[in-house]
Structures are given as C-alpha cells and as structure tokens.
Design a protein around this motif. Structure first.
Motif, PDB file in Angstrom:
ATOM      1  N   ALA A  68       0.825  -1.217   0.000  1.00 37.32           N
ATOM      2  CA  ALA A  68       0.000   0.000   0.000  1.00 37.32           C
ATOM      3  C   ALA A  68       0.856   1.263   0.000  1.00 37.32           C
ATOM      4  CB  ALA A  68      -0.925   0.016   1.217  1.00 37.32           C
ATOM      5  N   GLY A  69       2.185   1.089  -0.093  1.00 39.29           N
ATOM      6  CA  GLY A  69       3.075   2.255  -0.077  1.00 39.29           C
ATOM      7  C   GLY A  69       3.279   2.817   1.316  1.00 39.29           C
ATOM      8  N   GLU A  70       3.095   1.990   2.365  1.00 40.07           N
ATOM      9  CA  GLU A  70       3.145   2.487   3.739  1.00 40.07           C
ATOM     10  C   GLU A  70       4.304   1.875   4.522  1.00 40.07           C
ATOM     11  OE1 GLU A  70      -0.578   1.768   5.616  1.00 40.07           O
ATOM     12  OE2 GLU A  70      -1.752   2.871   4.132  1.00 40.07           O
ATOM     13  N   VAL A  71       4.805   2.656   5.480  1.00 38.75           N
ATOM     14  CA  VAL A  71       5.710   2.166   6.502  1.00 38.75           C
ATOM     15  C   VAL A  71       5.160   2.604   7.853  1.00 38.75           C
ATOM     16  CG1 VAL A  71       7.761   2.191   5.023  1.00 38.75           C
ATOM     17  CG2 VAL A  71       7.201   4.203   6.395  1.00 38.75           C
ATOM     18  N   GLY A  72       5.406   1.815   8.877  1.00 38.64           N
ATOM     19  CA  GLY A  72       4.943   2.152  10.218  1.00 38.64           C
ATOM     20  C   GLY A  72       5.980   1.759  11.255  1.00 38.64           C
ATOM     21  N   VAL A  73       6.091   2.572  12.294  1.00 39.96           N
ATOM     22  CA  VAL A  73       7.024   2.295  13.388  1.00 39.96           C
ATOM     23  C   VAL A  73       6.305   2.548  14.712  1.00 39.96           C
ATOM     24  CG1 VAL A  73       9.150   2.774  12.113  1.00 39.96           C
ATOM     25  CG2 VAL A  73       7.921   4.658  13.204  1.00 39.96           C
TER      26      VAL A  73
END
Length: 319
Positions: free
Chosen positions: A297-302
């Motif tokens: 989905a073109g996402e990164v999360g931290v």
C-alpha cells in the motif's frame, strides 16, 4: 558519593514486595526519589506511579539490554503482571538464562547504574516541559499521507490528566527544507473529534505552531480523553522528508505511519529513534542503519514505548 549511595538504598527498598505496583507508592518513596520524580505527598496513586515510572524508565533506557530488563523487573515497571520480588527474580533468571543468584546481582547492578545516571538527570524544576501541563500522553498515533493533493497529517492522542484540567497546549514544527527561503504558508488545521481549537499561533516565521486546545469538560485526575487533529499543507509549501514525534510531555507509546504516493516512491526510508535535537538534522538527511521498506500500500509504520521527552521518534526518507 552520598547521593548515589542513598538513592541506591531507596531503589532497593522500592523494589520490595510488588515494587512500584504496591499500593500508596508515594508513601514508599524516599526523599531523593520524590524530588527526582516530582512526586508530591498529595499525589494520587496513579499520578505518583506514572511519574516515578516515567523517570526510572528514562534512566533505564540507556542501560545494556540485560540490565534494562533487570531494572524493569526489579522495580516492576511497565505492563508486566504485578508479582512479588521473588517471582520477578525467577522471571529475570529465566529471561537471562542464568541462576537466581546472578539475577539478583543483575538487579543490584542495575539499581547502582540507575542511581549513577540520576546524577545528571534534570529535576522537575529544570525540565524542558511545560510546567503547567498536568497531563501525559498514554498513546500517540500519527498518520502522514503523501498520496493526497498536498501532504496531510492526522494526529490522534489519548491523554490522561494528572490534575484537574480544562485545556491543553499542542506544539507542531514545520522545519524548512535546505532549499527553501522565507516564511511558511499557513497550515489548515482542524480538530476532527474530541476537542475544539481555542487558539492557533504560528509564530513569526509560520513554522512553529502553538495550539490552545479546549476540552469538552474538565478532566479529573487520572481521567482519559482521546482526540484527533488534522493538518493540511497548502499547495506549493515544501516540507522536510521526515515525520517525527518530539514529545514535550510524558509519552508512554507512540506510532508513526507514512503513506507514500505510489507514483513518487522514496529511494530510501529509515527509522528514527530517540534522536536528540542536536542530531536531528543529520539523522533526517543521512540514511540510518534501521532501513524500512514500504508495503504493497506504499506504507511504513514504526512503534515506540517509553519515549524520552525532547527526543525525536519517527520515519525519514530520501528521494
């Protein structure tokens, strides 16, 4: 060193029984711990416990992993079950794969190092936080969308009052890009739910926002409230290639998610963790070792826990 030795003795007493999870924690603190953590005799159990846990967790954050775990278990910090010291010592021995005697030595060593680290820890009067804040962030979630017509940021906070509270102050910085000049164009800011905006001050250069937040009711001590703010960057306003939380009030848990435009993906993405203000420019321009890959989905999360006040946590990228 009397302070270090005396504080060690207070920490050793605090870890007895169920540690910080024992009832009436303010009464169990020695004078040095009360002063270090800013605990007043009239503070409720919840307020006293959170203040002590915030300071001790910050002091433990820089310890080696085995000693950090020893400090957390010995004092019963965090979300672990509130068991007695004997059980927590056995838990540490299993976690470190060592004998019970070695686990107790690790707890003692961790307490000595916490006492030594406290020598350079600012007291409540010297802290950089707003002295009138009276609240902490239990959970922060930030979503930066770069797949919209202009960048949009959603900030959701669950806050907990430490005293009777009628309003909050939120700050947001829009740091300039190296190639940009002049004042920034004004952000469009909405309160999506939970609170209303009483005042917005963007500072002389339009980059340092101070938001006065009106609460729907007076919060009582320990009462929680969730609210969401929405920021839209005006067309033509460049932003820096990073999104970070820099908590000025105690923050227990933080999450940052960035959704990139699939037609303009970044060349590199990396995680920012506990970056000091002095290091921020370099850390956001030079790729760090903790690389991230956007998903389908073109996402990164931290995610982060026990954030240190005044330090940056989030995501940076390079085109």
């Amino acid at each position: 060193m009397p302070f270090e030795d005396d504080l060690y003795q207070e920490l050793a007493r605090l870890r007895r029984g169920r540690g910080l999870q024992e009832p009436r924690p303010a009464e169990r603190l020695g004078p040095l711990l009360r002063r270090l953590c800013g605990v007043a005799p009239a503070d409720s159990d919840g307020v006293a416990r959170r203040r002590v846990e915030a300071v001790l967790s910050e002091l433990a954050a820089d310890l080696p992993d085995d000693l950090r775990i020893a400090a957390e278990l010995s004092l019963a910090l965090g979300d672990r079950p509130a068991s007695r010291l004997t059980q927590r010592t056995e838990d540490l021995a299993r976690e470190l794969r060592c004998s019970g005697r070695t686990a107790r030595r690790r707890m003692d060593e961790a307490a000595h190092l916490l006492a030594r680290a406290a020598l350079t820890h600012p007291g409540p009067e010297e802290d950089d936080t707003d002295p009138g804040s009276g609240w902490r962030v239990r959970e922060f979630t930030g979503l930066l969308r770069l797949d919209t017509a202009t960048p949009e940021l959603y900030e959701t906070r669950t806050v907990q009052a430490e005293r009777a509270l009628d309003g909050l102050t939120i700050r947001l910085d829009l740091p300039p890009r190296p190639d940009s000049e002049g004042p920034a164009l004004p952000l469009m800011i909405d309160a999506l739910y939970g609170v209303t905006l009483a005042e917005v001050d963007s500072g002389p250069d339009g980059r340092n926002y101070r938001l006065a937040i009106a609460l729907p009711r007076t919060l009582k001590p320990d009462e929680r409230l969730e609210f969401c703010l929405h920021y839209r960057v005006p067309p033509g306003q460049p932003i820096r290639d990073h999104c970070a939380i820099v908590p000025l009030d105690p923050c227990d848990q933080g999450r940052i998610r960035v959704r990139f435009d699939p037609s303009d993906p970044p060349a590199q993405v990396w995680r920012l963790a506990a970056v000091t203000p002095r290091q921020m420019d370099r850390a956001t321009l030079m790729p760090g070792p903790d690389r991230l890959d956007p998903d389908g989905a073109g996402e990164v999360g931290v995610s982060f826990r026990g954030l240190r006040q005044g330090h940056g946590y989030g995501v940076a990228w390079r085109r």
